[in-house]
Scaffold this motif. Structure first.
Motif: not given
Length: 495
Positions: A87-113
């Motif tokens: 799904t991602n051509n350049f994960p070495e770029f996103t892994g360094r530069l993306c602010p990680a909206p995926c982590e904000a959407g993590c279900v665990l983030a509802i009440n934990q880190p």
């Protein structure tokens, strides 16, 4: 999931950064080398494999996060790399530069880190290169169709790689002397060392993508001529028209745009220049703008040896916890975050008068004053309320002999003549107009990335590149097997 109770028994642990006093003396990436792999499998084990993984929706690429988390937890790096690169051509770029909206959407983030998704992605990408899991993938046969991609940022590169792998002959045109766009000359070395970009470009060359540097379409090559030579054209020039600050004293020497400052600093790291002609060394620096570009200027100025550095943010200082009513999960919340550059500035006390680290929040520039010889000497700033209106009695003066404007970008630059020569229609905000298939008003010409979407994140840029590639492939062949993760009208989740 590898461990059903991993999120209960294992606390969140992020890749540690090197000591500030050490890393500000060089331009290497800020993290401790080799310190991620020993912790990343346990961190991947925290993934809940929840019934509805909102991390998918929070990421425009639709990354298969629970799948590669489980594979990393089981140390199956090859399979993890396959799922990540699906799904991602350049994960070495996103892994360094993306602010990680995926982590904000993590279900665990509802009440934990949240799960450290970004760190896991970074680890997979690096392990894949180390183990040889990402060889070049040239097409089995050529289609006989040709495509020109204008712009070599993440959108242009993603589109080019997808179209090359689909069998088309692709040439990428870049106005600068090296490929990469803002990845090359906008992102500082301490955020992403350029050897990682060069590594990916070598893969693309081996697959058959062609690169044309130092070629500004519209100036060096007439745009209509280029259009006549190719079966399709993708305009992915980015949003490089910077926003101005129309206040008294803007004309003074020493007031510059951020993108006049950052590229020379990157050229110093590349060995092209001995010193940045706008070097912050020994100067009092004020950065106007609280975003990522401002933070990049901050980290660069600290490494150049600035006498002081202050960053102005017109917004009030955000809190440390999500406001569940204003920014409910799984949207990306505006929180007080400490980037590597802010951590450095705070520890070194580059701006003693700042609210936190090097930042003055709820601050607006009133004017600049000079030294009587046409050079900036001071910046006058005032506190603003929630409506961005000045608060009486809060004006203050900051010493400033170098001011950097990091106010964002309004759309593609028209200086090269590309837009006018092709007759491309634009939206009222200045971005390129396009239909539901990424097509412009000119047949065979497509628009993608920040040039059409507006200023956005690297993960959206790559998603745009993959999606426009699918649209171009359909235009050329009548159908396409290429994945289109987004439409031109998709936007991040918001309230």
């Amino acid at each position: 999931m590898a461990d059903p109770k991993g999120f209960m028994s294992t606390p969140r642990q992020e890749w540690p950064r090197r000591p500030v006093v050490e890393r500000v003396r060089d331009w290497d990436e800020v993290y401790v080398p080799g310190a991620l792999l020993p912790i990343v499998s346990a961190q991947a084990n925290r993934c809940m494999d929840c019934g509805v993984p909102f991390c998918h929706d929070a990421c425009p690429l639709g990354n298969l996060i629970p799948e590669w988390n489980e594979l990393v937890a089981r140390s199956d790096w090859r399979a993890a790399s396959e799922r990540l690169h699906a799904t991602n051509n350049f994960p070495e770029f996103t892994g360094r530069l993306c602010p990680a909206p995926c982590e904000a959407g993590c279900v665990l983030a509802i009440n934990q880190p949240a799960v450290t998704i970004k760190n896991v992605e970074w680890a997979i990408a690096e392990r894949a290169w180390e183990e040889g899991f990402v060889p070049p993938r040239p097409p089995d046969r050529l289609s006989g169709k040709t495509v020109a991609v204008i712009g070599s940022g993440p959108t242009g590169l993603a589109a080019a790689q997808q179209l090359t792998r689909a069998g088309h002959t692709v040439a990428v045109y870049e106005k600068d002397d090296r490929i990469g766009g803002l990845l090359r000359y906008g992102i500082p070395e301490f955020k992403m060392e350029k050897r990682f970009l060069d590594r990916r470009l070598e893969q693309m060359r081996a697959e058959g993508t062609r690169f044309r540097t130092s070629t500004a379409v519209g100036r060096d090559v007439p745009a209509p001529e280029l259009r006549s030579r190719y079966d399709a054209v993708v305009v992915a020039t980015g949003a490089t028209a910077w926003r101005e600050l129309p206040v008294p004293g803007r004309e003074l020497a020493g007031v510059h745009q951020a993108m006049e400052y950052l590229p020379p600093a990157n050229r110093v790291c590349a060995g092209d220049l001995e010193a940045n002609p706008l070097s912050a060394a020994g100067r009092h620096v004020v950065i106007v703008g609280g975003g990522d570009t401002g933070a990049d200027c901050l980290g660069t100025a600290v490494r150049e040896g600035a006498a002081s550095v202050t960053q102005l943010d017109i917004y009030a200082r955000p809190g440390g916890e999500r406001d569940a009513e204003a920014e409910p999960w799984p949207t990306y919340p505006k929180l007080y975050r400490l980037s590597g550059a802010h951590e450095e500035a705070g520890e070194l006390r580059t701006a003693p008068a700042a609210d936190a680290d090097a930042r003055l929040f709820a601050a607006s520039t009133l004017r600049f004053t000079g030294d009587g010889r046409g050079r900036v000497k001071e910046l006058h700033v005032v506190e603003v309320d929630e409506g961005r209106q000045p608060v009486p009695g809060t004006e203050r003066v900051l010493p400033a002999d170098l001011v950097l404007l990091a106010l964002g970008f309004s759309g593609p630059d028209r200086a090269d003549g590309l837009i006018g020569q092709l007759g491309l229609e634009t939206e009222p905000r200045g971005t390129l107009a396009r239909d539901g298939e990424f097509g412009t008003n000119v047949p065979g010409v497509f628009a993608a990335g920040d040039a059409a979407r507006g200023q956005s994140l690297v993960v959206w840029a790559i998603a745009e590149g993959r999606a426009v590639a699918a649209a171009v492939d359909r235009y050329l062949m009548g159908e396409s097997w290429l994945e289109a993760p987004i439409s031109p009208h998709d936007r991040p989740m918001a309230v």
